[in-house]
Enzyme design. Structure first.
Site, PDB file in Angstrom:
ATOM      1  N   ASP A   1      47.746  44.067  38.997  1.00  0.00           N
ATOM      2  CA  ASP A   1      47.014  43.122  38.737  1.00  0.00           C
ATOM      3  C   ASP A   1      47.870  41.723  39.198  1.00  0.00           C
ATOM      4  O   ASP A   1      49.159  41.966  39.286  1.00  0.00           O
ATOM      5  CB  ASP A   1      46.891  42.871  37.294  1.00  0.00           C
ATOM      6  CG  ASP A   1      46.293  41.551  37.113  1.00  0.00           C
ATOM      7  OD1 ASP A   1      45.254  41.096  37.760  1.00  0.00           O
ATOM      8  OD2 ASP A   1      46.577  40.729  35.830  1.00  0.00           O
TER       9      ASP A   1
ATOM     10  N   ASP B   1      47.389  37.611  38.438  1.00  0.00           N
ATOM     11  CA  ASP B   1      47.643  36.557  37.487  1.00  0.00           C
ATOM     12  C   ASP B   1      48.240  37.166  36.241  1.00  0.00           C
ATOM     13  O   ASP B   1      47.475  37.966  35.437  1.00  0.00           O
ATOM     14  CB  ASP B   1      46.612  35.919  37.264  1.00  0.00           C
ATOM     15  CG  ASP B   1      46.228  35.000  38.467  1.00  0.00           C
ATOM     16  OD1 ASP B   1      46.912  34.702  39.363  1.00  0.00           O
ATOM     17  OD2 ASP B   1      45.028  34.383  38.680  1.00  0.00           O
TER      18      ASP B   1
ATOM     19  N   TYR C   1      42.719  28.722  37.317  1.00  0.00           N
ATOM     20  CA  TYR C   1      43.120  29.500  38.630  1.00  0.00           C
ATOM     21  C   TYR C   1      44.194  28.972  39.201  1.00  0.00           C
ATOM     22  O   TYR C   1      44.508  27.593  39.198  1.00  0.00           O
ATOM     23  CB  TYR C   1      41.929  29.392  39.445  1.00  0.00           C
ATOM     24  CG  TYR C   1      40.619  29.938  39.210  1.00  0.00           C
ATOM     25  CD1 TYR C   1      40.537  31.312  38.862  1.00  0.00           C
ATOM     26  CD2 TYR C   1      39.695  28.952  38.227  1.00  0.00           C
ATOM     27  CE1 TYR C   1      39.215  31.588  38.229  1.00  0.00           C
ATOM     28  CE2 TYR C   1      38.683  29.537  37.596  1.00  0.00           C
ATOM     29  CZ  TYR C   1      38.309  30.840  37.759  1.00  0.00           C
ATOM     30  OH  TYR C   1      37.262  31.214  37.008  1.00  0.00           O
TER      31      TYR C   1
ATOM     32  N   GLN D   1      39.482  36.709  41.706  1.00  0.00           N
ATOM     33  CA  GLN D   1      39.931  35.439  41.846  1.00  0.00           C
ATOM     34  C   GLN D   1      38.307  34.891  42.016  1.00  0.00           C
ATOM     35  O   GLN D   1      37.950  34.183  43.207  1.00  0.00           O
ATOM     36  CB  GLN D   1      40.484  35.005  43.312  1.00  0.00           C
ATOM     37  CG  GLN D   1      42.138  35.740  43.262  1.00  0.00           C
ATOM     38  CD  GLN D   1      42.698  35.097  42.166  1.00  0.00           C
ATOM     39  OE1 GLN D   1      42.513  33.823  41.929  1.00  0.00           O
ATOM     40  NE2 GLN D   1      43.798  35.881  41.567  1.00  0.00           N
TER      41      GLN D   1
ATOM     42  N   CYS E   1      32.483  44.761  42.897  1.00  0.00           N
ATOM     43  CA  CYS E   1      33.891  45.167  42.990  1.00  0.00           C
ATOM     44  C   CYS E   1      34.769  44.641  41.867  1.00  0.00           C
ATOM     45  O   CYS E   1      35.812  44.738  41.615  1.00  0.00           O
ATOM     46  CB  CYS E   1      34.289  44.425  44.306  1.00  0.00           C
ATOM     47  SG  CYS E   1      34.049  42.903  44.630  1.00  0.00           S
TER      48      CYS E   1
HETATM   49 MG   LIG Z   1      45.880  39.387  34.804  1.00  0.00          MG
END
Ligand SMILES: [Mg+2]
Length: 177
Positions: free
Chosen positions: A9, A11, A22, A55, A103
């Site tokens: 992953d 972030d 973000y 994102q 997705c």
């Molecule tokens: Mg994360």
């Protein structure tokens, strides 16, 4: 012969979590402690490294696809200096409520695409994330081991291993890969 992979992953794992928002520009992207060393170690053991990230900021219009691609290109340049660049980068940029999206995590679609494009073997692969949906995505793809980096996010799904942060990630991987 297909290769094993370590899926990451972004972030909260590769870079410090931007919190509720973000990362909208490279200046706000900060590698997590120990992550570069962990990525380089995976490569020395012959594992493919793949980034799978949500994102939604692109879908919301807060940043363009070109900006996201630029952040990832700069990330790769930094990582390459340490032989730690990702073999593949996959991003779901759909809105979380988009009914046409297939997705978004915990869907395994990004990992399945990676497996096709890089000839990967899930049964020998690992998933590292800081949210339930990361762990579930790995489980949905059939990876053998899941590693959770603990965060403020409450979680219900148990991972195979849990770490308080990324500092100890390379040491854990040394015992597993
Ligand atoms: Mg994360």
């Amino acid at each position: 012969m297909s290769r094993p992979a370590v899926f990451f992953d972004r972030d909260g794992v590769v870079n410090l979590s931007p919190g509720a928002g973000y990362v909208l520009r490279w200046a706000d992207f900060h590698f997590s402690p120990g992550i570069v060393e962990a990525l380089a170690f995976c490569r020395t053991r012959g594992y493919a490294t793949v980034l799978a990230t949500s994102q939604q900021g692109v879908g919301k219009g807060l940043m363009s696809q070109a900006t996201l691609d630029d952040i990832h290109a700069r990330m790769q340049v930094e990582l390459a200096l340490h032989d730690a660049a990702f073999d593949g980068i996959y991003a779901c940029t759909c809105l979380s409520k988009d009914p046409a999206c297939t997705c978004r995590k915990p869907s395994a679609e990004m990992l399945l695409r990676a497996a096709q494009e890089h000839d990967l073997d899930f049964s020998r692969s690992f998933m590292i994330g800081d949210a339930d949906r990361d762990i579930e995505m790995g489980m949905n793809a059939g990876v053998s081991v899941t590693i959770r980096i603990e965060s403020e996010n409450p979680h219900l799904v148990s991972a195979t291993h849990t770490l308080p942060d990324t500092r100890g990630l390379k040491a854990l991987l040394e015992t597993l890969l």
